[in-house]
Design a protein around this motif. Structure first.
Motif, PDB file in Angstrom:
ATOM      1  N   ALA A 136      39.973  34.887  52.832  1.00 49.97           N
ATOM      2  CA  ALA A 136      40.621  36.150  52.470  1.00 49.97           C
ATOM      3  C   ALA A 136      41.650  35.923  51.366  1.00 49.97           C
ATOM      4  N   ARG A 137      42.350  34.777  51.426  1.00 45.29           N
ATOM      5  CA  ARG A 137      43.349  34.493  50.395  1.00 45.29           C
ATOM      6  C   ARG A 137      42.666  34.302  49.034  1.00 45.29           C
ATOM      7  N   GLN A 138      41.538  33.597  49.015  1.00 46.88           N
ATOM      8  CA  GLN A 138      40.812  33.403  47.763  1.00 46.88           C
ATOM      9  C   GLN A 138      40.329  34.740  47.192  1.00 46.88           C
ATOM     10  N   LEU A 139      39.804  35.609  48.058  1.00 57.34           N
ATOM     11  CA  LEU A 139      39.311  36.896  47.586  1.00 57.34           C
ATOM     12  C   LEU A 139      40.455  37.764  47.072  1.00 57.34           C
ATOM     13  N   ASP A 140      41.614  37.694  47.725  1.00 58.30           N
ATOM     14  CA  ASP A 140      42.765  38.451  47.236  1.00 58.30           C
ATOM     15  C   ASP A 140      43.157  37.984  45.837  1.00 58.30           C
ATOM     16  N   ALA A 141      43.134  36.661  45.625  1.00 60.40           N
ATOM     17  CA  ALA A 141      43.473  36.130  44.305  1.00 60.40           C
ATOM     18  C   ALA A 141      42.464  36.580  43.259  1.00 60.40           C
ATOM     19  N   ALA A 142      41.181  36.589  43.664  1.00 64.45           N
ATOM     20  CA  ALA A 142      40.148  37.036  42.732  1.00 64.45           C
ATOM     21  C   ALA A 142      40.302  38.517  42.402  1.00 64.45           C
ATOM     22  N   MET A 143      40.675  39.337  43.390  1.00 69.18           N
ATOM     23  CA  MET A 143      40.879  40.764  43.141  1.00 69.18           C
ATOM     24  C   MET A 143      42.026  40.998  42.160  1.00 69.18           C
ATOM     25  N   ARG A 144      43.033  40.125  42.177  1.00 72.98           N
ATOM     26  CA  ARG A 144      44.122  40.266  41.216  1.00 72.98           C
ATOM     27  C   ARG A 144      43.624  40.007  39.786  1.00 72.98           C
ATOM     28  N   VAL A 145      42.648  39.127  39.661  1.00 74.64           N
ATOM     29  CA  VAL A 145      42.061  38.879  38.342  1.00 74.64           C
ATOM     30  C   VAL A 145      41.244  40.097  37.888  1.00 74.64           C
ATOM     31  N   THR A 146      40.589  40.787  38.827  1.00 70.85           N
ATOM     32  CA  THR A 146      39.793  41.964  38.444  1.00 70.85           C
ATOM     33  C   THR A 146      40.674  43.067  37.870  1.00 70.85           C
ATOM     34  N   VAL A 147      41.946  43.090  38.243  1.00 73.85           N
ATOM     35  CA  VAL A 147      42.857  44.082  37.662  1.00 73.85           C
ATOM     36  C   VAL A 147      42.980  43.856  36.163  1.00 73.85           C
ATOM     37  N   ARG A 148      43.075  42.584  35.750  1.00 74.88           N
ATOM     38  CA  ARG A 148      43.149  42.274  34.317  1.00 74.88           C
ATOM     39  C   ARG A 148      41.840  42.586  33.624  1.00 74.88           C
ATOM     40  N   ILE A 149      40.715  42.358  34.309  1.00 80.91           N
ATOM     41  CA  ILE A 149      39.418  42.711  33.731  1.00 80.91           C
ATOM     42  C   ILE A 149      39.315  44.227  33.540  1.00 80.91           C
ATOM     43  N   GLY A 150      39.787  44.981  34.536  1.00 80.62           N
ATOM     44  CA  GLY A 150      39.737  46.434  34.437  1.00 80.62           C
ATOM     45  C   GLY A 150      40.516  46.960  33.245  1.00 80.62           C
ATOM     46  N   ALA A 151      41.692  46.367  32.978  1.00 80.88           N
ATOM     47  CA  ALA A 151      42.479  46.791  31.827  1.00 80.88           C
ATOM     48  C   ALA A 151      41.736  46.512  30.526  1.00 80.88           C
ATOM     49  N   LEU A 152      41.058  45.359  30.461  1.00 79.12           N
ATOM     50  CA  LEU A 152      40.270  45.039  29.266  1.00 79.12           C
ATOM     51  C   LEU A 152      39.116  46.009  29.079  1.00 79.12           C
ATOM     52  N   LEU A 153      38.393  46.301  30.171  1.00 72.71           N
ATOM     53  CA  LEU A 153      37.269  47.229  30.089  1.00 72.71           C
ATOM     54  C   LEU A 153      37.729  48.602  29.643  1.00 72.71           C
TER      55      LEU A 153
END
Length: 422
Positions: A136-153
């Motif tokens: 769960a901790r790894q997935l939470d960290a990955a979801m934080r990266v998706t926020v940066r991807i969303g801003a780029l998209l």
């Protein structure tokens, strides 16, 4: 396996200024989760592929049919998209686990990380599920990266919309100062990319009535900008500004045309939609074709290039011999015919020949003129006896009042018959 991994990475290449950012973020997620991840937009078009493995190899078992097609063709089918969306990924704000379903071509379970920006889903990060899988901790960290991807998209989508608007303004502007201002605005929007060489590509009719329904330029090889432009009274065409390596090769434009025709066939729901031809040598009414203008340096002649690309697409729809992709330089007399008003094909002398009742006579006359008036070649191509040919040609003369031994009459008849195809 290293070579295979390198090929997959190349096939997942993002052709935009955002390429490096996306790849770095996907690689970051792959490192966080210890598994290869892929990034797709909300239309399931591949943006980036991160191949992670401690030994540098890619596990062949990871490549089930759905994943292989997504990586190698950069997009998934509508059926696959609907199937995955059925698990609620469009509404989810956190990771979604999808079980393996071999009958759907999904041999391995998936974990989907929705990519959102301001509450709107813009894409998905995918990884293969495993036992025990990410914590769960790894997935939470990955979801934080998706926020940066969303801003780029979101930023890229806005930039793409701006370029589409400016390109459409150039292609639809009236000649004169209005067109010059539109070109200046597009040049400003493109910045350093406004210098050539370029080709303009037309795909028509584009299988959507929505003027805003166009693919992302990122998903079209070598595309700098694209937009939809009206095609006839109720249809749309797709205009693409394609970067070239040099003015003497149109290969990048041909590659982009092939990708878009494949997409158009997929939208229509069948593999035959983009290149069908009727037995008479004309295009099937449901066909889609592409036209490529002559190469140019810079943006000053974009409007003229668009007229060439549109003309070439019309010629490809009219004549089977040009194929589904036609270059302006190779459409011969259609360079002139496509510039004439549509009513030109309704010359009063030839009008009776164009009625449905005389379709065979019109075809005979056209083949005869294509064969430079050589009776033997014409009869052989039509598969008829010479006497039958002579009888039909006499009927053509009776219907039209034209003398097929007169050069000007033959020129008029030939032009009208070709023009009627358009």
């Amino acid at each position: 396996m290293y070579e295979a991994t390198a090929e997959l990475r190349e096939n997942a290449r993002v052709t935009s200024e955002y390429k490096g950012d996306y790849q770095e973020l996907v690689d970051e997620i792959s490192e966080l989760l210890g598994a290869p991840a892929t990034l797709e937009n909300r239309d399931f078009e591949l943006i980036a592929f991160g191949a992670y493995d401690s030994e540098g190899d890619l596990d062949p078992s990871a490549l089930d049919p759905v994943r292989t097609r997504s990586i190698l063709t950069r997009r998934s089918t509508a059926t696959v998209r609907t199937w995955f969306e059925g698990f609620g990924i469009t509404r989810a704000s956190g990771p979604v686990r999808i079980p393996p379903t071999p009958e759907a071509g999904v041999y391995r379970g998936r974990i989907c990380l929705p990519v959102r920006h301001r509450g709107v889903v813009l894409g998905y990060v995918w990884l293969l599920d495993s036992d025990p899988g990410p914590t769960a901790r790894q997935l939470d960290a990955a979801m934080r990266v998706t926020v940066r991807i969303g801003a780029l998209l979101a930023d890229e989508a806005q930039h793409g919309a701006d370029l589409s608007r400016e390109l459409r303004a150039v292609l639809t502007a009236e000649r004169g100062w209005q067109g010059d201002m539109a070109v200046a605005a597009l040049r400003t929007a493109l910045g350093s990319r406004s210098d050539g060489p370029y080709a303009v590509l037309c795909v028509a009719p584009w299988p959507s009535s929505d003027p805003d329904d166009a693919p992302s330029a990122r998903t079209v090889p070598h595309a700098t900008a694209l937009c939809t432009v009206p095609w006839g009274a109720s249809s749309q065409s797709l205009a693409v500004l394609v970067r070239l390596r040099a003015t003497d090769t149109l290969t990048p434009a041909s590659t982009a045309a092939g990708r878009l025709l494949e997409r158009a066939r997929g939208v229509e729901g069948g593999e035959s939609g983009g290149g069908r031809r009727a037995s008479s040598g004309t295009a099937d009414p449901g066909a889609v074709a592409a036209g490529i203008a002559a190469a140019r340096v810079g943006l000053a002649e974009l409007a003229l290039a668009w007229r060439e690309a549109s003309a070439a697409a019309r010629a490809a729809l009219a004549e089977a011999g040009f194929g589904p992709v036609a270059e302006w330089s190779r459409i011969g007399p259609y360079r002139l015919l496509t510039a004439l008003p549509p009513e030109t094909a309704h010359d009063p002398a030839v009008r009776p020949l164009l009625s449905p009742a005389h379709r065979e006579l019109a075809r005979t006359a056209e083949v005869y003129l294509d064969c430079a008036g050589q009776a033997g070649r014409t009869a052989a191509q039509l598969g008829i006896h010479r006497q039958t040919l002579y009888y039909r040609l006499s009927r053509v003369e009776q219907l039209t009042g034209l003398d097929l031994d007169d050069g000007e009459d033959r020129l008029l008849l030939h032009m009208v018959l070709k023009g009627a195809r358009l």
